[in-house]
Design an enzyme around this catalytic site. Sequence first.
Site, PDB file in Angstrom:
ATOM      1  NE  ARG A  13      -3.643   0.091   1.798  1.00  0.00           N
ATOM      2  CZ  ARG A  13      -4.368  -0.795   2.483  1.00  0.00           C
ATOM      3  NH1 ARG A  13      -4.332  -0.811   3.786  1.00  0.00           N
ATOM      4  NH2 ARG A  13      -5.125  -1.656   1.850  1.00  0.00           N
ATOM      5  CE1 TYR A  14       0.383   4.311   4.183  1.00  0.00           C
ATOM      6  CE2 TYR A  14       0.559   2.083   5.025  1.00  0.00           C
ATOM      7  CZ  TYR A  14      -0.050   3.312   5.042  1.00  0.00           C
ATOM      8  OH  TYR A  14      -1.080   3.552   5.916  1.00  0.00           O
ATOM      9  NE  ARG A  52       4.967   2.286   6.189  1.00  0.00           N
ATOM     10  CZ  ARG A  52       4.717   3.440   5.553  1.00  0.00           C
ATOM     11  NH1 ARG A  52       5.398   3.786   4.488  1.00  0.00           N
ATOM     12  NH2 ARG A  52       3.742   4.217   5.972  1.00  0.00           N
ATOM     13  CB  CYS A 102      -5.480 -15.695  15.860  1.00  0.00           C
ATOM     14  SG  CYS A 102      -4.949 -14.376  14.757  1.00  0.00           S
ATOM     15  CB  CYS A 133      -9.747 -10.263  18.357  1.00  0.00           C
ATOM     16  SG  CYS A 133      -8.087 -10.469  18.987  1.00  0.00           S
ATOM     17  CB  CYS A 173     -10.665 -10.023  13.922  1.00  0.00           C
ATOM     18  SG  CYS A 173      -9.389 -10.275  12.674  1.00  0.00           S
ATOM     19  NE  ARG A 178      -5.361  -8.135   7.841  1.00  0.00           N
ATOM     20  CZ  ARG A 178      -4.274  -7.844   8.573  1.00  0.00           C
ATOM     21  NH1 ARG A 178      -3.852  -8.693   9.480  1.00  0.00           N
ATOM     22  NH2 ARG A 178      -3.618  -6.724   8.366  1.00  0.00           N
ATOM     23  CG  ASP A 217     -10.417  -1.088  10.243  1.00  0.00           C
ATOM     24  OD1 ASP A 217     -10.146   0.119  10.116  1.00  0.00           O
ATOM     25  OD2 ASP A 217      -9.555  -1.983  10.298  1.00  0.00           O
ATOM     26  CG  ASP A 252      -5.973   1.342   7.953  1.00  0.00           C
ATOM     27  OD1 ASP A 252      -5.569   1.902   6.907  1.00  0.00           O
ATOM     28  OD2 ASP A 252      -5.369   0.405   8.496  1.00  0.00           O
ATOM     29  CE  LYS A 303      -1.689   1.319  10.043  1.00  0.00           C
ATOM     30  NZ  LYS A 303      -1.179   0.682   8.826  1.00  0.00           N
TER      31      LYS A 303
HETATM   32  C1  LIG Z   1      -0.451  -0.343   8.726  1.00  0.00           C
HETATM   33  C2  LIG Z   1       0.111  -0.840   7.502  1.00  0.00           C
HETATM   34  C3  LIG Z   1       1.486  -0.729   7.243  1.00  0.00           C
HETATM   35  C4  LIG Z   1       2.445  -0.101   8.221  1.00  0.00           C
HETATM   36  O1  LIG Z   1       2.156   1.239   8.403  1.00  0.00           O
HETATM   37  P1  LIG Z   1       3.015   2.105   9.399  1.00  0.00           P
HETATM   38  O2  LIG Z   1       2.277   3.403   9.477  1.00  0.00           O
HETATM   39  O3  LIG Z   1       4.371   2.232   8.787  1.00  0.00           O
HETATM   40  O4  LIG Z   1       3.077   1.389  10.701  1.00  0.00           O
HETATM   41  C5  LIG Z   1       1.954  -1.200   6.044  1.00  0.00           C
HETATM   42  N1  LIG Z   1       1.134  -1.748   5.140  1.00  0.00           N
HETATM   43  C6  LIG Z   1      -0.185  -1.859   5.344  1.00  0.00           C
HETATM   44  C7  LIG Z   1      -1.050  -2.452   4.290  1.00  0.00           C
HETATM   45  C8  LIG Z   1      -0.740  -1.412   6.539  1.00  0.00           C
HETATM   46  O5  LIG Z   1      -2.057  -1.536   6.756  1.00  0.00           O
END
Ligand SMILES: *Cc1c(COP(=O)(O)O)cnc(C)c1O
Length: 435
Positions: A119-120, A123, A132, A136, A139, A141, A300, A337, A344
């Site tokens: 997504r980012y 990372r 799990c 929870c 959850c 998911r 969520d 989110d 986020k």
């Molecule tokens: C939360 C999340 C991350 C990590 O986000 P940070 O703000 O760096 O902690 C990475 N990928 C996805 C899909 C996420 O939901």
Amino acid sequence: MIYNATQRELADKIEPGLSNWKDWKWQLKHSIKSLETFEYLTGIKFDDEEREGLKKTFEKFPLSITPYYLSLINTKNYRNDPVFKQAFGSVEELITLKSELRDPLSEDKDSPVEGITHRYPDRVLMHVSNICAMYCRHCTRKRKVGDVDYVPSKKQLAKGIEYIRNTPQIRDVLLSGGDPFMLPDEKIDWLLSEIHDIPHVEIIRIGTRIPVVLPYRVTDNLVSILKKYQPLWINTHFNHPNEITTSSKEALAKLADAGFPLGNQSVLLADVNDCPRIMKCLLHKLVQNRVRPYYLYQCDLSEGLSHFRTPIGKGIEIMESLIGHTSGFARPIYVIDAPGGGGKIPLMPNYIISWSTNKVVLRNYEGVITTYKEPDSYEPKKCDRDCENCNLELNLNEVDESEAIGIEKLLSDACDTISLIPENNERMQRREDNV
Ligand SMILES: *Cc1c(COP(=O)(O)O)cnc(C)c1O
């Protein structure tokens, strides 16, 4: 050794005289997965109507509670108990509102290969199992919970690892699931070594609820495996001060002593922790145990969670009660989110009251209104991203070559973009039609 009478009593009911309470495999083997077992072990009795509703609930969203986590429930006042609410279902889970989605964060859509959500820019999230220790009830998911089919093999995980290896922008890999610590030691060792070996991966993170629901899983052997793969950041998921116990403290201490930075992500849950005083108490206990609060999530829009949701205003109220009122490192960042996969978005009360070219008017946590005089002498730097000819010092090997995106791009001097316009904007379409 068992720490309290409730746990001893439970252990004896489950396996008279033979209990291995602190053996995590024993805990899993005796997880509570049916209404009958729950009633037998807790002495709680539901009436016929409620039992019927609960059975339907568990058919859709299965039940699974470790004996340890069950032992934290105050059976005398279970209807108000935060552990009961997180662990045991409610017929309200069968209510689905129009605004609720199976995959509210579009994690499956943002998945370039099975098991990876990218997504980012720098990372990825890697779903390494679907299992799990405790299911929870809140959850996000939920759609996947109890999907026994999905325990990815090494071969399937290898596809995700291959994607990371072939994507040099990825510097941070977040292992999630399911709970990564539910994998056998050997598989964790293998997975971490594969990812750790990729030269552009700078850090690995693990998201786990193990310290909360099955602290005995944090064994010396697990810790010695993890230690080989520093820098490794571990984020856990405590939601209420009642979850901080002798056992969970021991698990946290093992991880902290081994040198892993520990974080915590909580979810804001109605009738569980939607209270500034409960939240502050939790945060204080976390930092006492060397856990740095990281995120507080707005709940969520997942299917079956409507009874857990609070207005965003509750989260802002909680942040207002923390900022300035307690240690800066004891407060999380409150985030929502974005539904649809926008990532986020941080939320806070407003502190800037007004602004001129000369002064900024600000308020503090006490309501004091103050002014900050802007500098007279600041030489605006026009940045064209030519770091070589800039008087600021940056080792060029360390320069991130990625282009500015989003709002950062609008602010950038090196870019001519003056606005971001949504796709299919009618006004823009008229312009095209007029050519
Ligand atoms: C939360 C999340 C991350 C990590 O986000 P940070 O703000 O760096 O902690 C990475 N990928 C996805 C899909 C996420 O939901």
